[in-house]
Scaffold this motif. Structure first.
Motif, PDB file in Angstrom:
ATOM      1  N   LEU A   7       0.868  -1.201  -0.048  1.00  0.00           N
ATOM      2  CA  LEU A   7       0.125   0.030   0.014  1.00  0.00           C
ATOM      3  C   LEU A   7       0.866   1.362   0.060  1.00  0.00           C
ATOM      4  O   LEU A   7       1.936   1.247   0.661  1.00  0.00           O
ATOM      5  N   ARG A   9       0.201   3.945   1.429  1.00  0.00           N
ATOM      6  CA  ARG A   9       0.110   4.410   2.832  1.00  0.00           C
ATOM      7  C   ARG A   9       1.387   3.802   3.501  1.00  0.00           C
ATOM      8  O   ARG A   9       1.982   4.666   4.300  1.00  0.00           O
ATOM      9  N   TYR A  10       1.581   2.453   3.389  1.00  0.00           N
ATOM     10  CA  TYR A  10       2.584   1.797   4.284  1.00  0.00           C
ATOM     11  C   TYR A  10       3.817   2.289   3.840  1.00  0.00           C
ATOM     12  O   TYR A  10       4.922   2.469   4.473  1.00  0.00           O
ATOM     13  N   ARG A 101       2.243  -1.813  12.187  1.00  0.00           N
ATOM     14  CA  ARG A 101       2.327  -2.899  12.761  1.00  0.00           C
ATOM     15  C   ARG A 101       1.748  -4.192  12.226  1.00  0.00           C
ATOM     16  O   ARG A 101       2.370  -5.104  12.347  1.00  0.00           O
ATOM     17  N   TRP A 109       8.316  -2.901  16.951  1.00  0.00           N
ATOM     18  CA  TRP A 109       7.417  -2.124  17.543  1.00  0.00           C
ATOM     19  C   TRP A 109       7.789  -2.070  19.094  1.00  0.00           C
ATOM     20  O   TRP A 109       7.597  -0.829  19.664  1.00  0.00           O
TER      21      TRP A 109
ATOM     22  N   GLY B  63       2.572  -6.355  22.660  1.00  0.00           N
ATOM     23  CA  GLY B  63       1.670  -5.130  22.283  1.00  0.00           C
ATOM     24  C   GLY B  63       0.178  -5.838  22.153  1.00  0.00           C
ATOM     25  O   GLY B  63      -0.427  -5.517  21.309  1.00  0.00           O
ATOM     26  N   ILE B  64      -0.056  -6.872  22.772  1.00  0.00           N
ATOM     27  CA  ILE B  64      -1.499  -7.353  22.761  1.00  0.00           C
ATOM     28  C   ILE B  64      -2.200  -6.497  23.442  1.00  0.00           C
ATOM     29  O   ILE B  64      -2.695  -7.002  24.799  1.00  0.00           O
ATOM     30  N   THR B  67      -6.536   0.071  23.383  1.00  0.00           N
ATOM     31  CA  THR B  67      -6.100   1.233  23.431  1.00  0.00           C
ATOM     32  C   THR B  67      -7.201   2.207  24.223  1.00  0.00           C
ATOM     33  O   THR B  67      -8.539   1.949  23.751  1.00  0.00           O
ATOM     34  N   TYR B  69      -8.469   5.887  25.346  1.00  0.00           N
ATOM     35  CA  TYR B  69      -7.882   7.326  25.189  1.00  0.00           C
ATOM     36  C   TYR B  69      -8.220   8.182  26.010  1.00  0.00           C
ATOM     37  O   TYR B  69      -9.402   8.181  26.770  1.00  0.00           O
ATOM     38  N   ALA B  74      -2.884   8.623  24.331  1.00  0.00           N
ATOM     39  CA  ALA B  74      -3.352   7.020  24.197  1.00  0.00           C
ATOM     40  C   ALA B  74      -2.592   6.114  24.865  1.00  0.00           C
ATOM     41  O   ALA B  74      -1.352   6.125  25.139  1.00  0.00           O
ATOM     42  N   ASP B  76      -1.960   2.243  26.207  1.00  0.00           N
ATOM     43  CA  ASP B  76      -2.176   1.009  25.694  1.00  0.00           C
ATOM     44  C   ASP B  76      -2.331   0.364  27.205  1.00  0.00           C
ATOM     45  O   ASP B  76      -1.477   0.062  28.055  1.00  0.00           O
ATOM     46  N   VAL B 237      -5.419   3.310  13.326  1.00  0.00           N
ATOM     47  CA  VAL B 237      -4.690   3.224  14.683  1.00  0.00           C
ATOM     48  C   VAL B 237      -5.680   3.767  15.730  1.00  0.00           C
ATOM     49  O   VAL B 237      -5.399   3.288  17.238  1.00  0.00           O
ATOM     50  N   TYR B 242      -7.776  -2.032  17.410  1.00  0.00           N
ATOM     51  CA  TYR B 242      -6.594  -1.979  16.462  1.00  0.00           C
ATOM     52  C   TYR B 242      -5.911  -3.249  16.354  1.00  0.00           C
ATOM     53  O   TYR B 242      -5.383  -3.882  15.369  1.00  0.00           O
ATOM     54  N   PHE B 243      -5.467  -3.691  17.673  1.00  0.00           N
ATOM     55  CA  PHE B 243      -4.671  -4.892  17.873  1.00  0.00           C
ATOM     56  C   PHE B 243      -5.025  -5.852  17.096  1.00  0.00           C
ATOM     57  O   PHE B 243      -4.526  -6.828  16.458  1.00  0.00           O
ATOM     58  N   ILE B 246      -4.577  -5.847  13.279  1.00  0.00           N
ATOM     59  CA  ILE B 246      -3.324  -6.234  12.989  1.00  0.00           C
ATOM     60  C   ILE B 246      -3.306  -7.907  13.155  1.00  0.00           C
ATOM     61  O   ILE B 246      -2.741  -8.299  12.239  1.00  0.00           O
ATOM     62  N   ARG B 250      -2.376 -10.409   9.735  1.00  0.00           N
ATOM     63  CA  ARG B 250      -1.265 -10.829   9.748  1.00  0.00           C
ATOM     64  C   ARG B 250      -1.468 -12.285   9.727  1.00  0.00           C
ATOM     65  O   ARG B 250      -0.932 -13.145   8.813  1.00  0.00           O
ATOM     66  N   PRO B 255      -3.696  -7.425   3.399  1.00  0.00           N
ATOM     67  CA  PRO B 255      -3.105  -6.043   3.835  1.00  0.00           C
ATOM     68  C   PRO B 255      -4.375  -5.499   4.768  1.00  0.00           C
ATOM     69  O   PRO B 255      -5.514  -5.897   4.415  1.00  0.00           O
ATOM     70  N   LEU B 256      -4.105  -4.942   5.686  1.00  0.00           N
ATOM     71  CA  LEU B 256      -4.647  -4.079   6.471  1.00  0.00           C
ATOM     72  C   LEU B 256      -4.820  -2.739   5.763  1.00  0.00           C
ATOM     73  O   LEU B 256      -3.990  -2.002   5.676  1.00  0.00           O
ATOM     74  N   VAL B 257      -6.212  -2.413   5.419  1.00  0.00           N
ATOM     75  CA  VAL B 257      -6.339  -1.154   4.663  1.00  0.00           C
ATOM     76  C   VAL B 257      -7.342  -0.383   5.375  1.00  0.00           C
ATOM     77  O   VAL B 257      -7.793  -0.689   6.339  1.00  0.00           O
ATOM     78  N   GLU B 258      -7.235   1.010   5.181  1.00  0.00           N
ATOM     79  CA  GLU B 258      -7.955   2.115   5.590  1.00  0.00           C
ATOM     80  C   GLU B 258      -8.804   2.498   4.707  1.00  0.00           C
ATOM     81  O   GLU B 258      -8.473   2.285   3.401  1.00  0.00           O
TER      82      GLU B 258
END
Lengths: 329, 484
Positions: A7, A9-10, A101, A109, B63-64, B67, B69, B74, B76, B237, B242-243, B246, B250, B255-258
């Motif tokens: 992407l 963006r990435y 991530r 990270w 990082g599990i 989040t 706010y 932010a 975690d 994010v 979000y975690f 991800i 994975r 792909p993780l897209v926005e």
């Protein structure tokens, strides 16, 4: 290798993550070397030079009256409202890493996350002048941990190429700035040229770029502005020299385009070609005669061209539009 | 029941009259869990605590996190993890698995019906106003049949167990149920922290969730696409889950897209912006609510969505999971009708019972609720995350009064249920191993058929006596072992 599906963006976030870490490392080097210069000066110390170097006069004057040691160190290390402070640079690197991530290793990270937490926990007394060398050393090391972990764990797909490009473009730019600190802004009085003070400043400069010992291997004795500048600009084997960075960028971008059959990148290669041609054809004597500062400025402008071309072809817009850029504004 | 058969870590454990997920009932102790109990009993308490602390640190390091706010920052946070696993026998699992499949089949049939012929409404099984006036009903979906006729491709069923050991469904989650990342990560954590507890125990694996999900999603692609491109669409994010986005991207290798990464072209095909130009996307696992999916079709203010996505979906150019408009099926008011809907669509008796539910929009439901407020749990129908719940038997007089006022002001917004005496599970607490209430959320994936992940998210109310298991309200989680 089949076509790319990274992407945009990435790609942009990887490029900037690398740049921000590299910038933080170099800012630590510059503050450190300046601290060394100041120590030897007779009386008048010029911390305002750093502010000029980054063209931050306006932003700085809003917050501080005088470029005192304390004010400058605070502004460039701790200040949350200065996007160019080390805390903010590391934060920006971490925010990019956060959006990356899905792509980066968990170790990358964790490393950036804990680095940011350490920076965020710094208090004003931690940036007192007597602690600055130590603090800058710790920051440099944290940045290098990031680079090392990335080298050891980051999957070598297109993302890796953009990481390299970000790191190299920033490093080349920062080397020109480091050199500028000494040559343009701390220009000694004429009678100081060649004195012990002048020599020790050049030594300190090379040390701050981690280049002193390598320099000594090719120049076992003697020190001159020409030799030191030439080393930082042209030495193809010194990893922080502008030539080394530009050559490797050229190679990286050529590989990236071939491996993933990308059409973009031609304009960036042209800008790199121009840089390489001038760096290949110009002697240090000519540069010093015409003005090193002007030459460094010209180099910085060409690097901005390279960055804009990459942004246009791969990220969908110029990086200057995408992420806050204080020093290239 | 005091477990007098031991003199180790579990010796003081007393489920206090509740059904225990590890021991069962005093008169019907669970034979299947005996070996795990004995092994657990032999781990000294201080060692248990050390391993628990190690496991929590690992959660942070990996990082599990989710989040939270604040105004400034932010933060975690980890979902607190309890190291004592929740055990499910093969027999109980069979009940859950078939019950969940039945429920999912009903939800899909119901959604196909309400966006199609509307038979259940015409036949008087469920009031039309409950469906058509539901804020989650999407008229835009009328007359459209999604790929495979499936709406809830990913479904989570919240299940509790009462004091007799009977399972009851508390809630369906047919929109974007979250928590599956914890199921898999909790298992990994246990494998590292308690290899001695697991060796030789037949535990059904959970690690293939990502593959199963990817297979099911690929089945949704237009038939002419041989190697479909799947993408996970995340709000980004700043989303608290979000975690998990991800994690899933994975695990599936997609792909993780926005929203800003996607573009719909004039031919209604969906593309993602890559460094090599535009690449087609065939299936989107979207973790973004209906409202924000497409500013042209829904909330025009949405910055997270993709203009034109819904039109592309309706034309069959791209598949979405879950379908748009599933929220009407997991609504707390519709929930009350699920047993009848199961019989209506499938001609079967419900395998998993509901918790008895009083619908306050109906006069008799409201009257009953107001008359028995101190014995009931009152829930707003629109809220998620355990917010706005009044637990009658635990409430103060002021809380009861406030609840009564709210019920009178807006009765249609509430349902009430008797307080289920939730089952417990041995849990590591400051006072040693003690019973804490738990629920279970199994995850079902539906492509051409339905598959239920053997396990699920066991949430545990860490506060003594509490029955609210939500992470926002002091809940944690446990690894869930489905025994072979």
């Amino acid at each position: 290798m089949a076509g790319s599906s990274l992407l945009s963006r990435y790609a942009e976030a990887i490029f900037w993550m690398a740049r921000y870490v590299e910038r933080a490392e170099n800012l630590a080097r510059i503050l450190d070397v300046h601290e060394s210069f100041s120590r030897d000066m007779h009386g008048g110390r010029n911390w305002g030079a750093i502010v000029q170097l980054y063209a931050d006069e306006k932003a700085f004057s809003v917050r501080h009256d005088e470029p005192s040691t304390e004010a400058v160190l605070n502004f460039y290390i701790l200040d949350d409202s200065n996007p160019g402070s080390i805390v903010q640079l590391v934060k920006a690197a971490r925010e990019n890493a956060r959006s990356l991530r899905p792509l980066i290793s968990t170790e990358m990270w964790i490393n950036l996350n804990t680095f940011y937490n350490r920076m965020r926990a710094l208090r004003p007394e931690d940036v007192a002048e007597e602690r600055i060398t130590r603090l800058c050393g710790a920051i440099k090391e944290s940045c290098q941990s990031h680079t090392g972990i990335t080298e050891g764990t980051f999957y070598r797909d297109e993302g890796w190429y953009f990481y390299q490009l970000g790191r190299l473009i920033e490093r080349a730019d920062q080397t020109t700035r480091l050199l500028d600190v000494k040559y343009h802004l701390l220009l000694p009085n004429l009678e100081d040229v060649g004195t012990n003070l002048d020599i020790s400043q050049w030594n300190a400069l090379l040390r701050s770029a981690a280049g002193y010992h390598a320099f000594r291997r090719i120049h076992p004795s003697g020190m001159s502005p020409a030799k030191a500048s030439s080393f930082l600009l042209f030495n193809p084997l010194f990893p922080r020299s502008v030539t080394a960075c530009v050559d490797l960028m050229d190679e990286t971008l050529t590989d990236l385009r071939a491996q993933y059959r990308l059409r973009g990148g031609a304009a960036a290669l042209e800008a790199l070609d121009e840089l390489r041609a001038v760096y290949g054809d110009t002697s240090i004597e000519t540069i010093l005669k015409r003005g090193l500062h002007e030459f460094l400025d010209w180099t910085q402008m060409r690097l901005i061209d390279v960055g804009s071309a990459l942004g246009h072809d791969f990220f969908g817009y110029a990086p200057t539009q995408a992420q806050t850029q204080t020093q290239e504004a | 029941m005091t477990s007098s058969d031991t003199d180790g870590t579990l010796s003081g454990y007393d489920p206090d009259g509740y059904y225990c997920e590890v021991y069962g009932l005093p008169e019907r102790p669970l034979g299947e869990t005996e070996r795990t109990r004995q092994r657990l009993d032999r781990i000294p308490l201080d060692q248990l605590r050390t391993r628990a602390a190690d496991a929590e640190r690992e959660l942070y390091n990996f990082g599990i996190t989710f989040t939270v706010y604040t105004q400034k920052d932010a933060v975690d946070r980890i979902l607190p993890f309890d190291v004592i696993p929740r055990l499910i026998s093969a027999r109980d699992w069979k009940t859950i698995e078939t019950g969940v499949k039945q429920r999912v089949a009903t939800i899909n049939a119901f959604l196909g019906d309400i966006y199609g012929p509307g038979k259940a409404i015409k036949d008087g099984i469920i009031p039309g106003e409950l469906v058509y006036e539901n804020p989650n009903y999407r008229p835009e979906m009328e007359g459209f049949r999604p790929p495979l006729g499936t709406y809830a491709h990913i479904d989570g069923t919240d299940i509790v167990r009462d004091h007799l050991g009977d399972f009851r469904v508390l809630e369906d989650n047919a929109r974007t149920p979250s928590g599956v990342s914890y199921v898999v990560e909790n298992r990994h954590l246990m494998q590292r922290a308690f290899p001695d507890l697991m060796t030789g125990t037949g535990i059904r694996p959970v690690s293939n969730y990502g593959q199963k999900l990817h297979e099911a999603l690929a089945e949704l692609a237009p038939k002419e696409i041989l190697d479909p491109q799947v993408a996970l669409l995340s709000p980004g994010v700043f989303n608290s889950a979000y975690f998990e986005h991800i994690f899933l991207a994975r695990e599936m290798g997609v792909p993780l897209v926005e929203g800003r990464d996607l573009v719909v072209q004039a031919d209604d095909r969906v593309f993602m912006r890559t460094v090599a130009g535009l690449k087609p996307v065939d299936v989107i696992y979207r973790r973004i609510n209906d409202d924000f999916l497409d500013p042209q079709a829904f909330n025009p203010e949405s910055m997270l969505g993709v203009p034109g996505l819904f039109a592309a979906y309706r034309k069959g150019k791209v598949a979405l999971a879950n379908a748009v408009g599933t929220g009407v099926a997991d609504d707390k008011a519709v929930y009350a009708y699920m047993p009848r809907l199961i019989s209506y669509y499938l001609g079967e008796e419900p395998i998993l019972a509901n918790v008895d539910t009083h619908i306050c929009r109906e006069p008799e439901g409201l009257r009953y609720t107001l008359d028995h407020l101190q014995d009931l749990v009152v829930k707003p129908v629109g809220e998620a995350g355990g917010y706005g719940i009044t637990v009658g038997p635990r409430a103060t007089q002021e809380e009861l009064d406030a609840c009564r006022t709210a019920l009178r002001d807006d009765p249609a917004n509430y349902i009430s249920q008797p307080m289920v005496r939730l089952s417990v599970c041995p849990t590591l607490t400051d006072e040693g191993v003690a019973p804490r209430h738990v629920d279970l959320r199994p995850f079902a994936i539906t492509g051409e058929s339905t598959w239920v992940l053997p396990g699920g998210l066991t949430r545990v109310a860490l506060r003594k006596g509490s029955i609210v298991v939500n992470s926002s309200q002091g809940g944690g989680s446990k690894d869930t072992w489905v025994l072979e």
